[in-house]
Design a protein around this motif. Sequence first.
Motif, PDB file in Angstrom:
ATOM      1  N   LEU A 217      12.984  15.777   0.431  1.00 23.46           N
ATOM      2  CA  LEU A 217      13.424  14.452   0.885  1.00 23.46           C
ATOM      3  C   LEU A 217      12.245  13.586   1.319  1.00 23.46           C
ATOM      4  O   LEU A 217      12.198  12.392   1.027  1.00 23.46           O
ATOM      5  N   GLU A 218      11.295  14.179   2.010  1.00 20.74           N
ATOM      6  CA  GLU A 218      10.111  13.435   2.456  1.00 20.74           C
ATOM      7  C   GLU A 218       9.329  12.890   1.258  1.00 20.74           C
ATOM      8  O   GLU A 218       8.878  11.739   1.262  1.00 20.74           O
ATOM      9  N   ASP A 219       9.179  13.703   0.218  1.00 16.72           N
ATOM     10  CA  ASP A 219       8.471  13.255  -0.987  1.00 16.72           C
ATOM     11  C   ASP A 219       9.236  12.136  -1.688  1.00 16.72           C
ATOM     12  O   ASP A 219       8.629  11.201  -2.225  1.00 16.72           O
ATOM     13  N   ARG A 222       8.673   8.995   0.343  1.00 16.01           N
ATOM     14  CA  ARG A 222       7.289   8.541   0.187  1.00 16.01           C
ATOM     15  C   ARG A 222       7.086   7.909  -1.195  1.00 16.01           C
ATOM     16  O   ARG A 222       6.502   6.833  -1.320  1.00 16.01           O
ATOM     17  N   GLY A 223       7.584   8.555  -2.229  1.00 16.75           N
ATOM     18  CA  GLY A 223       7.388   8.066  -3.589  1.00 16.75           C
ATOM     19  C   GLY A 223       8.033   6.717  -3.811  1.00 16.75           C
ATOM     20  O   GLY A 223       7.434   5.815  -4.401  1.00 16.75           O
ATOM     21  N   GLY A 224       9.271   6.542  -3.326  1.00 16.79           N
ATOM     22  CA  GLY A 224       9.949   5.266  -3.509  1.00 16.79           C
ATOM     23  C   GLY A 224       9.247   4.125  -2.807  1.00 16.79           C
ATOM     24  O   GLY A 224       9.111   3.029  -3.350  1.00 16.79           O
ATOM     25  N   ASN A 225       8.781   4.359  -1.598  1.00 21.29           N
ATOM     26  CA  ASN A 225       8.112   3.301  -0.850  1.00 21.29           C
ATOM     27  C   ASN A 225       6.722   3.000  -1.389  1.00 21.29           C
ATOM     28  O   ASN A 225       6.298   1.840  -1.419  1.00 21.29           O
ATOM     29  N   LEU A 226       6.005   4.020  -1.829  1.00 21.49           N
ATOM     30  CA  LEU A 226       4.670   3.780  -2.377  1.00 21.49           C
ATOM     31  C   LEU A 226       4.750   2.935  -3.635  1.00 21.49           C
ATOM     32  O   LEU A 226       3.894   2.080  -3.888  1.00 21.49           O
ATOM     33  N   GLU A 227       5.782   3.167  -4.426  1.00 22.21           N
ATOM     34  CA  GLU A 227       5.962   2.358  -5.636  1.00 22.21           C
ATOM     35  C   GLU A 227       6.186   0.896  -5.270  1.00 22.21           C
ATOM     36  O   GLU A 227       5.661  -0.015  -5.918  1.00 22.21           O
ATOM     37  N   GLN A 228       6.961   0.661  -4.204  1.00 23.20           N
ATOM     38  CA  GLN A 228       7.210  -0.716  -3.769  1.00 23.20           C
ATOM     39  C   GLN A 228       5.956  -1.381  -3.210  1.00 23.20           C
ATOM     40  O   GLN A 228       5.804  -2.604  -3.302  1.00 23.20           O
ATOM     41  N   LEU A 229       5.065  -0.594  -2.619  1.00 23.39           N
ATOM     42  CA  LEU A 229       3.884  -1.152  -1.962  1.00 23.39           C
ATOM     43  C   LEU A 229       2.649  -1.172  -2.855  1.00 23.39           C
ATOM     44  O   LEU A 229       1.569  -1.523  -2.410  1.00 23.39           O
ATOM     45  N   ASP A 230       2.831  -0.821  -4.131  1.00 24.40           N
ATOM     46  CA  ASP A 230       1.691  -0.738  -5.039  1.00 24.40           C
ATOM     47  C   ASP A 230       1.775  -1.781  -6.139  1.00 24.40           C
ATOM     48  O   ASP A 230       1.253  -1.593  -7.226  1.00 24.40           O
ATOM     49  N   LEU A 231       2.456  -2.879  -5.876  1.00 21.41           N
ATOM     50  CA  LEU A 231       2.606  -3.939  -6.867  1.00 21.41           C
ATOM     51  C   LEU A 231       1.486  -4.958  -6.702  1.00 21.41           C
ATOM     52  O   LEU A 231       1.323  -5.544  -5.635  1.00 21.41           O
ATOM     53  N   GLU A 232       0.735  -5.185  -7.770  1.00 17.35           N
ATOM     54  CA  GLU A 232      -0.436  -6.063  -7.698  1.00 17.35           C
ATOM     55  C   GLU A 232      -0.073  -7.524  -7.460  1.00 17.35           C
ATOM     56  O   GLU A 232      -0.702  -8.214  -6.671  1.00 17.35           O
ATOM     57  N   ASP A 233       0.969  -8.016  -8.168  1.00 16.20           N
ATOM     58  CA  ASP A 233       1.209  -9.452  -8.187  1.00 16.20           C
ATOM     59  C   ASP A 233       2.363  -9.905  -7.303  1.00 16.20           C
ATOM     60  O   ASP A 233       2.634 -11.092  -7.190  1.00 16.20           O
ATOM     61  N   GLY A 274      -3.524   8.188   5.647  1.00 19.28           N
ATOM     62  CA  GLY A 274      -3.224   9.069   4.536  1.00 19.28           C
ATOM     63  C   GLY A 274      -1.731   9.061   4.262  1.00 19.28           C
ATOM     64  O   GLY A 274      -0.918   8.935   5.190  1.00 19.28           O
ATOM     65  N   ILE A 275      -1.352   9.159   3.004  1.00 21.17           N
ATOM     66  CA  ILE A 275       0.058   9.109   2.646  1.00 21.17           C
ATOM     67  C   ILE A 275       0.850  10.175   3.393  1.00 21.17           C
ATOM     68  O   ILE A 275       1.982   9.944   3.842  1.00 21.17           O
ATOM     69  N   GLU A 276       0.257  11.331   3.566  1.00 20.58           N
ATOM     70  CA  GLU A 276       0.946  12.423   4.246  1.00 20.58           C
ATOM     71  C   GLU A 276       1.145  12.127   5.731  1.00 20.58           C
ATOM     72  O   GLU A 276       1.937  12.801   6.399  1.00 20.58           O
ATOM     73  N   ASP A 277       0.413  11.137   6.264  1.00 20.92           N
ATOM     74  CA  ASP A 277       0.528  10.820   7.685  1.00 20.92           C
ATOM     75  C   ASP A 277       1.793  10.035   8.015  1.00 20.92           C
ATOM     76  O   ASP A 277       2.171   9.931   9.183  1.00 20.92           O
ATOM     77  N   ILE A 278       2.421   9.432   6.989  1.00 27.42           N
ATOM     78  CA  ILE A 278       3.649   8.665   7.213  1.00 27.42           C
ATOM     79  C   ILE A 278       4.826   9.602   7.001  1.00 27.42           C
ATOM     80  O   ILE A 278       5.080  10.054   5.888  1.00 27.42           O
ATOM     81  N   ALA A 279       5.524   9.901   8.088  1.00 27.70           N
ATOM     82  CA  ALA A 279       6.580  10.913   8.025  1.00 27.70           C
ATOM     83  C   ALA A 279       7.935  10.324   8.389  1.00 27.70           C
ATOM     84  O   ALA A 279       8.037   9.237   8.967  1.00 27.70           O
ATOM     85  N   GLY A 344       6.043   2.831  13.086  1.00 22.16           N
ATOM     86  CA  GLY A 344       5.703   3.713  14.201  1.00 22.16           C
ATOM     87  C   GLY A 344       4.248   4.138  14.163  1.00 22.16           C
ATOM     88  O   GLY A 344       3.580   4.220  15.202  1.00 22.16           O
ATOM     89  N   LYS A 345       3.734   4.389  12.965  1.00 13.30           N
ATOM     90  CA  LYS A 345       2.327   4.768  12.822  1.00 13.30           C
ATOM     91  C   LYS A 345       1.421   3.618  13.243  1.00 13.30           C
ATOM     92  O   LYS A 345       0.397   3.812  13.913  1.00 13.30           O
TER      93      LYS A 345
END
Length: 378
Positions: A217-219, A222-233, A274-279, A344-345
């Motif tokens: 579940l954590e992965d 993390r994966g869904g949010n990283l995809e949203q935050l990795d958009l260039e434009d 680090g990505i692993e730091d966001i829990a 929170g982080k």
Amino acid sequence: MNIDTTELDGKTFSCIENCAMCCLCQPGLDKEELAAFVKAGLTGGLTRENVHGYVSEESTVIKLQGGNGACHFLKDRRCTIYEQRARFCRQFPVHVHALHRIQLNANLSCRGVGEGGDTLGKFGSDVIACIPNERLNSELAGVEERVRWFEESCRDGYVYQETERLRSAVDMIIPHLSEEKGIGRLLAFANSEPDIGEMPEENIVQLVLASEQPDDLEDIARGGNLEQLDLEDAALPVYVDEKLRWNTYRSRDDKIHWMILHEDGALEPRKAFGIEDIALLPPDKGALKVFSEYASLLNSRDPFLGYAYHVCAKEDFQYDLMTVYLGLLGTTMLDLWWRAGLVGKMLDAVNLNSHLAREGIIAFDMGCLGMPTLGEIL
């Protein structure tokens, strides 16, 4: 005409000095507004290029400073064309959405929205009164054609579910979302692609409760949010904190980069996590209550229903609409949970309590209201 303002009931609204969070949006102008801007000599602040990459035939959107900063007409967090500002700016923090009806929603990313009053309801009444009935009827008529096509396509694919049935099932599930593994079970249920058809809502709830939470579940979060935050434009996501700083974040090189956004679009680096730091921080009872209330709000929002319609159509009507609706609710709540952990982080918090859960909603709700919809945002 059916106009639903229920979401605004019991809420206050007061514009906070030096917040200017709404000035980080990029409003478009309709024909009347564009004519007024031309007459006032303000076309130098307009562009054809939308921050999301769309290009119109003529300059109908307001420029953002530095491409991702504040509105062209903002200076020292004050609007320099306040009396001439666009309709979008006048409506904020109320969103007007057309689907089966006209519904007014409250943008909870605005720190000026609170509980315990009726001033937002009065504000919303003023907003809707300024939109001509002809336009409201025209928007509803246009959306009605899309909804009719959608419902016919669903029925042809044997995946259609009535709105009342979707919302009834979620109402029965929401009390269980506050239980340990509740969100994970909802996601597991949707991923199993059950054959729902006319299954009673009670049976659907039992299937959800019998589902096993994914081990990763954590992965998933993390994966869904990283995809949203990795958009260039795309526009930068912004969280306005209690000190009214414009915080933003992007994923780069397996790290989450926290930055302060300035009016001119400049980004001031703060920290890299680090990505692993966001829990997914364990929520206490207060946080679970806040999350459950937000899930109930999503279930009442027509933009969320329109988002489910959009996703169902995008998937070529392969999945039962109930499965899509419940899956999106689970995914959205998981995204909120992770986003609260990110906030929170940034705030050096170690516990997910009701206060941090609400801060998570402040960081999250604008993006939630901006999800694609089969309806129309006025």
